[in-house]
Design a protein around this motif. Structure first.
Motif, short mmCIF file in Angstrom:
data_model
loop_
_atom_site.label_atom_id
_atom_site.label_comp_id
_atom_site.label_asym_id
_atom_site.label_seq_id
_atom_site.Cartn_x
_atom_site.Cartn_y
_atom_site.Cartn_z
N GLN A 50 -8.65 6.29 0.53
CA GLN A 50 -7.58 6.09 1.51
C GLN A 50 -7.04 4.67 1.43
OE1 GLN A 50 -9.71 7.17 5.16
NE2 GLN A 50 -8.35 8.94 5.38
N ALA A 51 -5.72 4.55 1.62
CA ALA A 51 -5.12 3.22 1.69
C ALA A 51 -5.61 2.53 2.97
CB ALA A 51 -3.61 3.32 1.70
N THR A 52 -6.12 1.29 2.83
CA THR A 52 -6.67 0.59 4.00
C THR A 52 -5.90 -0.68 4.35
OG1 THR A 52 -8.19 -0.62 2.53
CG2 THR A 52 -9.00 1.44 3.52
N THR A 53 -5.31 -1.33 3.35
CA THR A 53 -4.64 -2.61 3.58
C THR A 53 -3.35 -2.68 2.78
OG1 THR A 53 -6.79 -3.69 3.83
CG2 THR A 53 -4.88 -5.13 3.50
N LYS A 54 -2.30 -3.16 3.42
CA LYS A 54 -1.04 -3.41 2.73
C LYS A 54 -0.45 -4.69 3.28
CE LYS A 54 3.56 -1.54 1.77
NZ LYS A 54 4.49 -0.39 1.91
N GLN A 55 -0.09 -5.59 2.40
CA GLN A 55 0.54 -6.83 2.84
C GLN A 55 1.51 -7.32 1.75
OE1 GLN A 55 -2.87 -9.34 3.50
NE2 GLN A 55 -2.82 -10.16 1.42
N ALA A 56 2.48 -8.10 2.17
CA ALA A 56 3.49 -8.65 1.26
C ALA A 56 3.30 -10.16 1.17
CB ALA A 56 4.88 -8.31 1.75
N THR A 57 3.34 -10.67 -0.06
CA THR A 57 3.18 -12.10 -0.29
C THR A 57 4.09 -12.53 -1.43
OG1 THR A 57 0.86 -11.92 0.36
CG2 THR A 57 1.54 -13.96 -0.74
N GLU A 58 5.05 -13.43 -1.12
CA GLU A 58 5.91 -14.04 -2.15
C GLU A 58 6.52 -12.99 -3.07
OE1 GLU A 58 3.48 -16.87 -4.15
OE2 GLU A 58 3.38 -18.25 -2.44
N GLY A 59 7.15 -11.98 -2.45
CA GLY A 59 7.86 -10.99 -3.24
C GLY A 59 6.96 -9.99 -3.95
N ARG A 60 5.69 -9.94 -3.57
CA ARG A 60 4.74 -9.00 -4.15
C ARG A 60 4.09 -8.17 -3.04
NH1 ARG A 60 4.54 -8.18 -9.52
NH2 ARG A 60 2.30 -7.81 -9.38
N ILE A 61 3.55 -7.02 -3.43
CA ILE A 61 2.87 -6.14 -2.49
C ILE A 61 1.40 -6.03 -2.90
CG2 ILE A 61 2.75 -3.80 -1.55
CD1 ILE A 61 5.25 -5.26 -0.71
N GLN A 62 0.51 -6.21 -1.93
CA GLN A 62 -0.92 -6.04 -2.19
C GLN A 62 -1.42 -4.81 -1.44
OE1 GLN A 62 0.14 -9.38 -1.16
NE2 GLN A 62 0.46 -9.69 -3.37
N LEU A 63 -2.04 -3.91 -2.17
CA LEU A 63 -2.60 -2.69 -1.59
C LEU A 63 -4.10 -2.64 -1.88
CD1 LEU A 63 -0.03 0.08 -2.65
CD2 LEU A 63 -0.20 -1.04 -0.43
N GLU A 64 -4.85 -2.16 -0.90
CA GLU A 64 -6.27 -1.92 -1.10
C GLU A 64 -6.61 -0.51 -0.64
OE1 GLU A 64 -8.97 -4.82 0.42
OE2 GLU A 64 -7.78 -6.53 -0.31
N PHE A 65 -7.53 0.11 -1.37
CA PHE A 65 -7.91 1.49 -1.08
C PHE A 65 -9.41 1.56 -0.86
CE2 PHE A 65 -4.07 1.48 -3.56
CZ PHE A 65 -3.26 2.43 -2.95
N ALA A 66 -9.79 2.40 0.08
CA ALA A 66 -11.20 2.54 0.41
C ALA A 66 -11.98 3.13 -0.76
CB ALA A 66 -11.35 3.43 1.64
N THR A 67 -13.28 2.95 -0.70
CA THR A 67 -14.17 3.49 -1.73
C THR A 67 -14.15 5.02 -1.70
OG1 THR A 67 -15.59 1.56 -1.45
CG2 THR A 67 -16.52 3.44 -2.62
N SER A 68 -14.03 5.60 -2.86
CA SER A 68 -14.03 7.07 -2.97
C SER A 68 -15.44 7.61 -2.84
CB SER A 68 -13.45 7.49 -4.32
OG SER A 68 -14.39 7.21 -5.36
N GLN A 69 -15.55 8.91 -2.72
CA GLN A 69 -16.85 9.56 -2.89
C GLN A 69 -17.23 9.51 -4.38
OE1 GLN A 69 -14.53 10.78 -0.87
NE2 GLN A 69 -15.54 11.14 1.08
N PRO A 70 -18.47 9.83 -4.73
CA PRO A 70 -18.86 9.79 -6.14
C PRO A 70 -18.03 10.77 -6.98
CG PRO A 70 -20.80 9.88 -4.73
CD PRO A 70 -19.62 10.13 -3.85
N ILE A 71 -17.39 10.26 -8.01
CA ILE A 71 -16.58 11.09 -8.90
C ILE A 71 -16.79 10.63 -10.34
CG2 ILE A 71 -14.80 11.73 -7.23
CD1 ILE A 71 -13.08 9.45 -8.27
N SER A 72 -16.44 11.50 -11.27
CA SER A 72 -16.51 11.17 -12.70
C SER A 72 -15.30 10.33 -13.10
CB SER A 72 -16.54 12.46 -13.53
OG SER A 72 -17.62 13.29 -13.15
N THR A 73 -15.45 9.58 -14.19
CA THR A 73 -14.39 8.66 -14.61
C THR A 73 -13.10 9.38 -14.96
OG1 THR A 73 -15.43 8.71 -16.81
CG2 THR A 73 -15.88 6.80 -15.42
N TYR A 74 -13.18 10.63 -15.47
CA TYR A 74 -11.94 11.32 -15.84
C TYR A 74 -11.11 11.68 -14.62
CZ TYR A 74 -13.42 16.12 -14.58
OH TYR A 74 -13.79 17.26 -13.91
N LEU A 75 -11.71 11.57 -13.43
CA LEU A 75 -11.01 11.88 -12.18
C LEU A 75 -10.47 10.65 -11.48
CD1 LEU A 75 -13.51 14.57 -10.85
CD2 LEU A 75 -11.21 14.98 -11.75
#
Length: 853
Positions: A181-206
């Motif tokens: 899930q998206a948890t954080t969004k902020q704008a800094t100097e014309g850029r966008i920073q997004l952070e996403f919560a930790t997923s459940q255990p998944i394989s790398t191809y996913l």
């Protein structure tokens, strides 16, 4: 003594120098390496941070923190298929490794820097672009089956699941989505920073992360928000489809929770509609990708197109449980997640189309596509061997997607529907967030049924090919008929192989006989030489039934008298397979298809007849007969187009007419339809229709095609489709030198980035009207195949070959491939099979023409 000390010191220096020089594993991810790592690694977590520049040609900087437990202090390896210059820094448990290198696509984590228990590895690097699909205003990571390692250092194997969290620094105006899930969004100097919560255990191809100038829409479902990220620039098309897309998604989630008795297993659910996405869909938890054109249908879609979308949505949603929650241990069982997804999708969507004959739909959706591979010398079993994950993409194809659902349907009948569901529920609950194999599934189902499934499983899952089913008098008693099974390609199957199955036969006054064929030969209670004997009279029996000449003639002339649509479906499939087996004159079979089209009202059957007619016309009828035969067929089809009342059937007939017609009058009429000067009642042309029509007119050398090409680009509603047609225009040129130059350009990887566009362009180059010229592209096509497999996505090698060889019908074209394989005796087996699969129709076409003309 001094000499001894000197030698000891020198030995210690050499030892210390060599601790990082242990030979790396072979390139790719070998099964041996995977097993070693699985035995030692647990509690895995990845944190990925990336900085995405505005310029798509600038590199993406990445920083990964990889945390894991080791049950013993042992050297292990990260997978990273990249250049040394991309590996900027490596820190193992706060130990900075000087001048780290990549060897054989691996980064060594030496035991001298590791500890038993919790370890932390930090890597700074430049992401590899190959699997990032970068465009001016968006990009998306696509890692199935083994391409995570081409972008990010990781343990790239399906049975070491880890949690995955992502941080993205993006250009202004962009948004993104990842597995969590998206948890954080902020704008800094014309850029966008997004952070996403930790997923459940998944394989790398996913793993999934994508960002761009996406628009967003959502609906609520239970305690979750179901989101849709898209770039659709046609608001009318979007609004026409969005409600149904969401409805089908929510209905699929509800159904799967109920069937599995297991709640949706992930924290978030988003759909991402991507223009010209390589696949129909890809089932990443939290960020399921779809090809935008598959979700947002054109105006007046056929019922088949509507059903295809519904099945796609249900299929990808089913993967959340089957593939994502419970994952195969190794990609040799990739078919297992696909068979579940297909099986569930069929069940989910059946109530949505109550007017449709779903037995017929299953038959026509799976049998022709499965036979198309299984009849060839390049066929493969459902369960294939895979020694190195780098070849996993070559396992995909018609056997996985179409033969395995047929096998699942047989399993359901043998075990019982309720018992199968009980076994599946146990399978899901027992193996949640872990890995499980086909044998684990069979063990779960075995608890609820008395049927021994092992013999059946060995034949259907692990043997290649299909049976030839034929009948003959018993050697002991001539009055007794026997039904026999033999392997169509004995060299590909084990000795004495037979396929246990129920054989349904209808004869005389609709007398239905069912035989359990759990042997290579069984006695019959009837005379199978009766003219109206109908073999495999259901949607389960599998194989080539060789009919007698009188039986073939009877069904060619009387199939329209059969009222049961499923049985008519069986007849057309049986006749087509006998035709390809060389037992029916192409003229007779074409006439049968045309007469059937005139009488058919079922849209599924009509599509089947139309597809076969196009194939027979362009590949099995001599080129010298095209003009005369086309003139006859196009007139009869046009009458049907104008008089057909059902819009879906009218559209099918119109597409068939536009494909087959070759006369100047037909081309002129097609041009007027394209430009809107002539309208067909009930049909509104979509962008895809317009691209299809201008392609046909250009290939058929309509006199004003060049001017019409420019006009068509302006007629298109979508900017994406304008770019697609512009890309394809050189492949439509009447100038052979232009087409040659375009084909040559495809040798550069950057010109193959839109794989769906490339396949459409190749189909233009190799249209039957052009194969006399394009045959000289085929040697280069084969020479590039290994590179295509290494640099493209999983379906591209099949598409590359199919779009190139698919319409050739000359011995010359077949010999190109035959010589190539003879000259490369050590060619990779998995690619050799793909070549053999794709030249089968070419060989059949020229040998059948030689036989009858």
């Amino acid at each position: 003594m001094k000499h001894a000390i000197l030698l000891l010191s020198l030995s210690l220096v050499l030892t210390n120098c060599n601790i990082y020089q242990k030979p790396a594993p072979e390139a790719g991810v070998s099964q041996r390496l995977a097993k070693q790592r699985k035995a030692h690694i647990s509690d895995l977590n990845y944190t990925l941070s990336i900085i995405v520049p505005e310029d798509k040609d600038e590199p993406i900087d990445g920083h990964s923190i990889i945390r894991f437990n080791l049950n013993s202090r042992t050297t292990t390896y990260l997978d990273f298929k990249a250049d040394d210059q991309q590996l900027l820094q490596l820190i193992i448990n706060e130990d900075t490794i000087p001048s780290p290198v990549i060897e054989n696509e691996h980064i060594q984590l030496h035991k001298s820097s590791l500890i038993k228990g919790a370890n932390t590895v930090q890597v700074k690097y430049i992401l590899g672009d190959g699997a990032l699909n970068r465009n001016t205003d968006y990009f998306y990571a696509l890692f199935v089956p083994d391409r995570a390692r081409t972008a990010i250092p990781c343990f790239d194997q399906p049975d070491i699941k880890g949690t995955f969290e992502v941080k993205m620094d993006l250009p202004e105006g962009w948004t993104g989505v990842a597995n969590g899930q998206a948890t954080t969004k902020q704008a800094t100097e014309g850029r966008i920073q997004l952070e996403f919560a930790t997923s459940q255990p998944i394989s790398t191809y996913l793993w999934a992360f994508t960002a761009g100038q996406y628009q967003f829409d959502s609906v609520n479902w239970k305690d979750k928000t179901i989101g849709l990220f898209h770039m659709v620039d046609d608001s009318t098309k979007y609004n026409r489809n969005i409600e149904e897309v969401f409805r089908q998604t929510l209905a699929s989630l509800d159904w799967l929770e109920d069937y599995t008795d297991f709640n949706y297993p992930f924290d978030t659910y988003n759909l991402v509609a991507i223009p010209s996405f390589q696949f129909g869909g890809m089932e990443h938890p939290g960020a399921t990708y779809y090809r935008s054109e598959k979700l947002f249908l054109d105006e007046n879609p056929t019922r088949n197109e509507e059903l295809a979308r519904a099945n796609l949505i249900a299929h990808e949603t089913a993967h959340m449980w089957f593939g994502d929650l419970v994952t195969m241990p190794w990609f040799d069982e990739v078919w297992l997640k696909e068979v579940f997804a297909n099986y569930m999708a069929d069940k989910i969507t059946e109530p949505w189309f109550p007017e449709m004959n779903h037995q017929l739909r299953f038959l026509l959706a799976h049998f022709p596509a499965a036979y198309a591979v299984d009849r060839t010398a390049g066929t493969n079993p459902i369960g294939q061997q895979l020694k190195n994950l780098q070849n996993a993409g070559t396992l995909y194809g018609g056997i996985i997607y179409h033969k395995s659902p047929i096998v699942m349907k047989q399993l359901e009948k043998m075990a019982g529907e309720a018992q199968l569901q009980q076994g599946i529920r146990e399978y899901v609950k027992t193996n949640a967030f872990s890995n499980a194999s086909w044998n684990n599934l069979i063990a779960c189902i075995d608890k609820y049924t008395e049927t021994d499934l092992k013999v059946w499983s060995n034949a259907w899952v692990f043997e290649a090919g299909r049976p030839i089913i034929h009948f003959e008098p018993s050697a002991e008693e001539k009055t007794i008929w026997q039904l026999n099974q033999v392997a169509e390609h004995p060299e590909l199957a084990s000795p004495k192989t037979y396929w246990p199955q129920a054989i349904n036969i209808i004869q005389k006054d609709s007398i239905r006989l069912e035989y359990e064929m759990f042997d290579a030969s069984i006695n019959l209670d009837t005379d199978p030489e009766e003219l109206n004997t109908l073999f495999l009279a259901d949607e389960k029996g599998y194989g080539l039934v060789r009919l007698t000449a009188p039986q073939i003639n009877y069904w060619l002339n009387n199939s329209h008298m059969v009222e049961d649509e499923l049985l008519r479906g069986r007849i057309v499939i049986n006749l087509y397979e006998n035709f390809l087996d060389g037992s029916i004159h192409p003229d007779k079979f074409l006439n049968y298809l045309l007469e059937s089209i005139k009488k058919e009202i079922n849209p599924l059957m009509l599509s089947q007849y139309a597809n076969q007619l196009q194939t027979v016309f362009w590949q099995f009828i001599p080129e010298t007969s095209w003009d005369t035969l086309s003139a006859k067929i196009e007139n009869e089809l046009w009458v049907l187009v104008e008089t057909q009342q059902t819009i879906a059937n009218k559209k099918t007939l119109f597409r068939l007419w536009s494909n087959i017609s070759m006369s100047e009058d037909a081309n002129e009429q097609l041009a007027q339809i394209l430009t809107g000067k002539y309208n067909i009642e009930g049909i509104t042309l979509s962008d895809n229709d317009k691209i299809r029509i201008i392609s046909q007119l250009s290939i058929k050398e309509y006199q004003d095609s060049k001017e019409l090409q420019a006009e068509t680009v302006e007629l298109l509603n979508s900017q994406h489709n304008k770019e697609k047609l512009s890309f394809m225009l050189p492949s439509l040129s009447p100038n052979a030198a232009d087409r040659d130059a375009f084909f040559l350009s495809l040798s550069k990887i950057e010109n193959r980035s839109k794989e769906a566009w490339v396949q459409s362009a190749l189909a233009n180059l190799h249209h039957p009207l052009r194969t006399n010229h394009s045959v000289h592209y085929l040697p280069t096509t084969l020479q590039l195949l290994e590179e295509i497999q290494q640099t493209g996505d999983i379906f591209f090698p099949i598409g590359w070959l199919g779009s190139s060889f698919g319409k050739h019908s000359s011995e010359e074209a077949y010999n190109v491939a035959h010589r190539f394989l003879n000259n490369h005796p050590n060619y990779p087996e998995h690619l050799k099979l793909k070549i053999l699969q794709n030249i089968d129709m070419t060989q059949r076409a020229y040998t059948i023409k030689e036989k009858y003309y």
